[in-house]
Scaffold this active site. Structure first.
Site, PDB file in Angstrom:
ATOM      1  N   TYR A 190       0.823  -1.215   0.000  1.00  0.00           N
ATOM      2  CA  TYR A 190       0.000   0.000   0.000  1.00  0.00           C
ATOM      3  C   TYR A 190       0.854   1.260   0.000  1.00  0.00           C
ATOM      4  O   TYR A 190       1.750   1.426   0.828  1.00  0.00           O
ATOM      5  CB  TYR A 190      -0.895  -0.024   1.227  1.00  0.00           C
ATOM      6  CG  TYR A 190      -2.009   0.996   1.245  1.00  0.00           C
ATOM      7  CD1 TYR A 190      -3.241   0.705   0.687  1.00  0.00           C
ATOM      8  CD2 TYR A 190      -1.829   2.234   1.836  1.00  0.00           C
ATOM      9  CE1 TYR A 190      -4.286   1.630   0.722  1.00  0.00           C
ATOM     10  CE2 TYR A 190      -2.849   3.162   1.879  1.00  0.00           C
ATOM     11  CZ  TYR A 190      -4.077   2.851   1.308  1.00  0.00           C
ATOM     12  OH  TYR A 190      -5.099   3.766   1.340  1.00  0.00           O
ATOM     13  N   SER A 192       1.565  -7.605   1.914  1.00  0.00           N
ATOM     14  CA  SER A 192       0.520  -6.703   2.375  1.00  0.00           C
ATOM     15  C   SER A 192      -0.509  -6.503   1.263  1.00  0.00           C
ATOM     16  O   SER A 192      -1.162  -7.458   0.851  1.00  0.00           O
ATOM     17  CB  SER A 192       1.137  -5.380   2.850  1.00  0.00           C
ATOM     18  OG  SER A 192       0.181  -4.616   3.545  1.00  0.00           O
ATOM     19  N   GLN A 193      -0.677  -5.273   0.744  1.00  0.00           N
ATOM     20  CA  GLN A 193      -1.571  -5.101  -0.400  1.00  0.00           C
ATOM     21  C   GLN A 193      -1.161  -6.038  -1.534  1.00  0.00           C
ATOM     22  O   GLN A 193      -2.007  -6.654  -2.191  1.00  0.00           O
ATOM     23  CB  GLN A 193      -1.533  -3.651  -0.870  1.00  0.00           C
ATOM     24  CG  GLN A 193      -2.329  -3.377  -2.125  1.00  0.00           C
ATOM     25  CD  GLN A 193      -2.212  -1.928  -2.537  1.00  0.00           C
ATOM     26  OE1 GLN A 193      -3.088  -1.123  -2.244  1.00  0.00           O
ATOM     27  NE2 GLN A 193      -1.132  -1.576  -3.220  1.00  0.00           N
ATOM     28  N   ASP A 226       1.501  -8.444  14.165  1.00  0.00           N
ATOM     29  CA  ASP A 226       1.111  -7.505  13.109  1.00  0.00           C
ATOM     30  C   ASP A 226      -0.177  -6.785  13.503  1.00  0.00           C
ATOM     31  O   ASP A 226      -1.224  -7.407  13.644  1.00  0.00           O
ATOM     32  CB  ASP A 226       0.907  -8.281  11.801  1.00  0.00           C
ATOM     33  CG  ASP A 226       0.754  -7.382  10.588  1.00  0.00           C
ATOM     34  OD1 ASP A 226       0.532  -6.165  10.766  1.00  0.00           O
ATOM     35  OD2 ASP A 226       0.865  -7.901   9.463  1.00  0.00           O
ATOM     36  N   HIS A 269       4.337  -6.472  10.835  1.00  0.00           N
ATOM     37  CA  HIS A 269       3.979  -6.400   9.420  1.00  0.00           C
ATOM     38  C   HIS A 269       5.174  -6.646   8.501  1.00  0.00           C
ATOM     39  O   HIS A 269       4.993  -6.898   7.320  1.00  0.00           O
ATOM     40  CB  HIS A 269       3.340  -5.036   9.135  1.00  0.00           C
ATOM     41  CG  HIS A 269       2.541  -5.009   7.880  1.00  0.00           C
ATOM     42  ND1 HIS A 269       1.524  -5.900   7.621  1.00  0.00           N
ATOM     43  CD2 HIS A 269       2.603  -4.187   6.789  1.00  0.00           C
ATOM     44  CE1 HIS A 269       0.993  -5.633   6.435  1.00  0.00           C
ATOM     45  NE2 HIS A 269       1.630  -4.610   5.918  1.00  0.00           N
TER      46      HIS A 269
END
Length: 321
Positions: free
Chosen positions: A91, A186-187, A272, A301
């Site tokens: 992101y 992540s994204q 996370d 994360h």
């Protein structure tokens, strides 16, 4: 510190999530429209100063035929069991510079990095605008852009781009006959799952700490950005909460994971607080194909770092063999 359920509960955490009756029809329609509007991808040689790989500046057609950029790194010495790795970005980041993306080509894999439309202003530069944004009022960031309708939502465009990237890379001669693998963190991890569902003939997926799984749960257990964007929007637009989560049910990575068949290696950090572990396990436990998950008990994360890259290389050797 641990931020969510204990691991003993996470291992069996497979919640029911909202799924629209027309989910499959919706996504097949989005892909058909994008493919009908597509132009042949362009691969332009780029002077990147690398000795081990040739680099190409890529432009391909994504959602609505919009041009999407990327980098393609083609190693001059390939792995014994080669593959094309299609990687999606976290992101706020974009494709940056080819020097940002060395590990997969150094390991001998053809590597496509997809730029992220409209993003790139947070931590790595991008080159792809988002001309299909309808400009409707939203919070900062991207989660609530066009959220009144799944047809106008930002992530409908980005998910479609992710599948189209797989279509595009197959046009390059270096990719001919090679199995295709999706990955990202992540994204990008969420997009890796989505592409494993939506794109044709994906051989394996490697989603790390994936974002956008079970967003209803996420806003209940974390106030960290970017999930905080949803709570912020709903605080202001109190009458639209049901519509917001109705749109997100088309995006929910859990619903895509239910349909993905390629072998997958997930990762999760139990500390996370950006993509809470319960949301990652919701996607993992619902994932339809063969799967494994690397658990990093004291990591957040950032996940497993270099150790996990080694685990991915071992996974690829087995999956491609």
């Amino acid at each position: 510190m641990l931020t969510d359920l204990p691991l003993s509960e996470l291992l069996g955490y497979a919640p029911d999530v909202a799924e629209p009756a027309d989910f499959d029809e919706f996504w097949s329609g989005q892909l058909a429209a994008a493919r009908a509007a597509a132009r042949p991808p362009m691969f332009t040689a780029a002077a990147a100063g690398l000795r081990h790989a040739d680099v190409f500046d890529v432009t391909f057609s994504g959602f609505g035929g919009d041009p999407v950029r990327g980098w393609l790194l083609v190693p001059r010495e390939t792995a014994s069991r080669g593959a094309v790795i299609v990687e999606y970005i976290g992101y706020g980041g974009g494709r940056g510079d080819p020097l940002d993306w060395l590990p997969w080509s150094c390991a001998g894999y053809v590597h496509l990095v997809m730029d992220t439309r409209g993003q790139g202003g947070a931590w790595r530069a991008a080159d792809t605008p988002d001309p299909s944004d309808n400009g409707a009022p939203s919070t900062r960031g991207f989660l609530t852009r066009g959220i009144a309708d799944p047809r106008t939502h930002y992530y409908t465009r980005l998910f479609t781009d992710a599948a189209c990237a797989v279509d595009a890379v197959r046009h390059h001669p270096a990719a001919q006959g090679l199995p295709l693998v999706t990955t990202g963190g992540s994204q990008g991890g969420g997009l890796a799952i989505v592409a494993a569902h939506l794109a044709d003939d994906v051989r394996a997926a490697m989603p790390d700490v994936p974002f956008l799984a079970h967003p209803r749960r996420a806003v209940e257990v974390t106030d960290r950005h970017p999930y905080e964007e949803l709570a912020e929007y709903c605080r202001v637009n109190r009458d639209r909460v049901e519509a917001v989560f109705g749109t997100l049910s088309y995006i929910d990575v859990v619903n895509h994971a239910k349909r993905a068949q390629a072998p997958a290696l997930f990762s999760v950090g139990l500390a996370d607080d950006i993509t809470p572990p319960s949301t990652v396990f919701a996607a993992f436990n619902h994932y339809a194909g063969p799967k494994d998950i690397a658990v990093y008990e004291f990591n957040g994360h950032e996940g497993g770092g270099t150790r996990h890259l080694r685990a991915q290389l071992d996974f690829l050797a087995a999956a491609l063999g």
